[in-house]
Design an enzyme around this catalytic site. Structure first.
Site, PDB file in Angstrom:
ATOM      1  N   HIS A 142       0.858  -1.191   0.000  1.00 50.99           N
ATOM      2  CA  HIS A 142       0.000   0.000   0.000  1.00 50.99           C
ATOM      3  C   HIS A 142       0.896   1.244   0.000  1.00 50.99           C
ATOM      4  CE1 HIS A 142      -2.338   2.983   2.641  1.00 50.99           C
ATOM      5  NE2 HIS A 142      -2.895   3.037   1.448  1.00 50.99           N
TER       6      HIS A 142
ATOM      7  N   HIS B 236       1.583  11.636  -1.519  1.00 49.87           N
ATOM      8  CA  HIS B 236       0.630  11.131  -0.540  1.00 49.87           C
ATOM      9  C   HIS B 236      -0.262  12.272  -0.081  1.00 49.87           C
ATOM     10  CE1 HIS B 236       0.014   8.018   2.914  1.00 49.87           C
ATOM     11  NE2 HIS B 236      -1.089   8.309   2.274  1.00 49.87           N
TER      12      HIS B 236
END
Length: 353
Positions: free
Chosen positions: A47, A91
């Site tokens: 992930h 992110h």
């Protein structure tokens, strides 16, 4: 003379035939997987694979993608953002965490795949800024991974309808790429729509009891499409979700409440099949347990190893993966995360002062 020419041809023919019909004998590390369809194998996925670092609230992995692949990760998930016309892996935002350009990332993937010709790898792109698939295609071409990419004959396939790993390896189309939105297989056939081929469980889970292998997102037939479980646990810090690294040993474990192994067993109980993809954070926590879970699901033996969890100082614990070293690293991580988050919060406040 004719006799000798004929004899040479007859002697040589089996060698040419074998060369033309060469078949993979080891696929993703196991001969047993070569005749299994891609959708009927279970893979460990990283992930936010690009989000690497220690003591950073935006990091989900300790080790870079080359190490991830060396250790057995076979799905690399990423968030793609538009940064001044360039696709970069960030992110939430590139101001919080910038993991570099997609082209550099794919170049690294290609280098690893060139050195490991008997492995099939998947990419999962979260297309945060809804970029056109043609923009991704230009990066794939520049990195040279378009030639490694598989293009399905149909935009949507059931789990059992994909080629075998052996066939993908034999054809040299060992990279399978999914994108969560914006796919256009008529324009770019090798960037495949995720949610008509895969269904996902919930993400940003903060209660381990919610690792229940239930459908959260899908645009396809959930009885036949591949399953992806988001098996990474979050906690909250100042109201924001961050990886719960202190629980990573349990979350990544092969058995027990809240473990990866338990959720895979739940998938089998509910859906009569294993998940195809298992996305995890900090995959090395548990000392290789995530790969043991995949091996068990695939009916093969796991004999690999993983590095020790990284510490905030960058040093590796002397232990090779016991819970003590993981717990120590987790504590160091958590303390660093507090300071990291506090620093970002103070930075944000200073903007308004």
């Amino acid at each position: 003379m004719f006799f000798w020419h004929t004899l040479v041809v007859l002697i040589s023919l089996p060698f040419f035939t074998n060369a033309l019909n060469s078949r993979a004998t080891t696929c993703n590390g196991h001969a047993e997987l070569c005749d299994r369809t891609f959708g009927n194998v279970t893979y460990v996925g990283a992930h936010d694979s690009y989000a690497v670092g220690v003591g950073n609230i935006a990091a989900n992995q300790d080790y870079d993608i080359t190490q991830q692949l060396n250790d057995g990760i076979r799905m690399l998930q990423m968030q793609a953002h538009n940064s001044s016309g360039e696709i970069r892996l960030c992110h939430t935002s590139c101001g919080l965490y910038d993991g570099g350009s997609l082209q550099d990332y794919l170049t690294t993937v290609k280098k690893w795949m060139d050195a490991n010709p008997n492995d099939v790898v998947s990419l999962l792109i979260v297309n945060i800024d809804n970029l056109p698939v043609s923009q991704y295609a230009s990066v794939f071409v520049a990195a040279g991974v378009d030639k490694l990419s598989y293009s399905p004959q149909s935009p949507t396939l059931p789990a059992s309808g994909w080629p075998t790993l052996g066939a993908l390896i034999d054809a040299g189309t060992r990279l399978i790429t999914f994108i969560d939105n914006g796919a256009d297989t008529a324009a770019v056939p090798y960037i495949i729509d995720e949610f008509t081929n895969i269904w996902e469980t919930a993400y940003n889970v903060i209660d381990k009891s919610l690792f229940n292998c239930k459908v959260d997102r899908s645009k396809g037939d959930t009885s036949t499409t591949m399953i992806l479980i988001n098996h990474f646990l979050d906690t909250t810090l100042l109201g924001q979700p961050i990886p719960d690294i202190k629980a990573a040993n349990v979350t990544n474990s092969a058995s027990g409440p809240g473990s990866l192994g338990e959720e895979v067993a739940t998938c089998v109980s509910l859906h009569n099949r294993n998940p195809t993809f298992m996305l995890v954070d900090f995959y090395e926590y548990g000392g290789g347990s995530v790969f043991q879970v995949a091996a068990t699901a695939n009916g093969v033996q796991y004999s690999g190893s993983v590095p020790s969890p990284a510490t905030a100082s960058g040093a590796k614990p002397s232990s090779t993966g016991g819970s003590g070293s993981s717990d120590s690293a987790a504590a160091s991580h958590s303390l660093s995360l507090v300071f990291s988050f506090a620093g970002i919060a103070l930075g944000a406040i200073s903007v308004f002062i």
